[in-house]
Write a protein that holds these residues in place. Structure first.
Motif, PDB file in Angstrom:
ATOM      1  N   PRO A  14       4.591 -36.245 -24.055  1.00  0.00           N
ATOM      2  CA  PRO A  14       5.223 -35.067 -23.807  1.00  0.00           C
ATOM      3  C   PRO A  14       4.123 -34.173 -23.255  1.00  0.00           C
ATOM      4  N   ASP A  15       2.879 -34.024 -23.672  1.00  0.00           N
ATOM      5  CA  ASP A  15       1.920 -33.231 -23.539  1.00  0.00           C
ATOM      6  C   ASP A  15       1.038 -33.458 -22.195  1.00  0.00           C
ATOM      7  N   TYR A  32       3.898 -30.018  -9.125  1.00  0.00           N
ATOM      8  CA  TYR A  32       5.422 -30.497  -9.370  1.00  0.00           C
ATOM      9  C   TYR A  32       5.878 -30.539 -10.787  1.00  0.00           C
ATOM     10  N   LEU A  33       4.867 -30.606 -11.536  1.00  0.00           N
ATOM     11  CA  LEU A  33       5.109 -30.261 -12.996  1.00  0.00           C
ATOM     12  C   LEU A  33       5.718 -28.847 -13.124  1.00  0.00           C
TER      13      LEU A  33
END
Length: 60
Positions: A14-15, A32-33
């Motif tokens: 997740p990180d 994009y993130l």
């Protein structure tokens, strides 16, 4: 009949930035993130707003 490979070969933590792991450049991956997180946040806010506008009555 063809066999389908259904094994999980990699899990993005997740990180981590999944776009970077998919091979995008650092600049693209960060963009994009940020864009995807913004969309997720907007959807969650909309969902919460809808839930608050239409509370379910527990008594009938």
């Amino acid at each position: 009949m063809m066999d389908i490979d259904s094994k999980i070969w990699h899990i993005t933590m997740p990180d981590k930035n999944i776009f970077l792991e998919l091979g995008f450049s650092l600049v693209e991956a960060e963009r994009y993130l940020a864009e995807s997180q913004k969309k997720i946040d907007e959807e969650l806010k909309l969902k919460q707003r809808k839930a608050n506008d239409n509370p379910q009555s527990s008594s009938k």
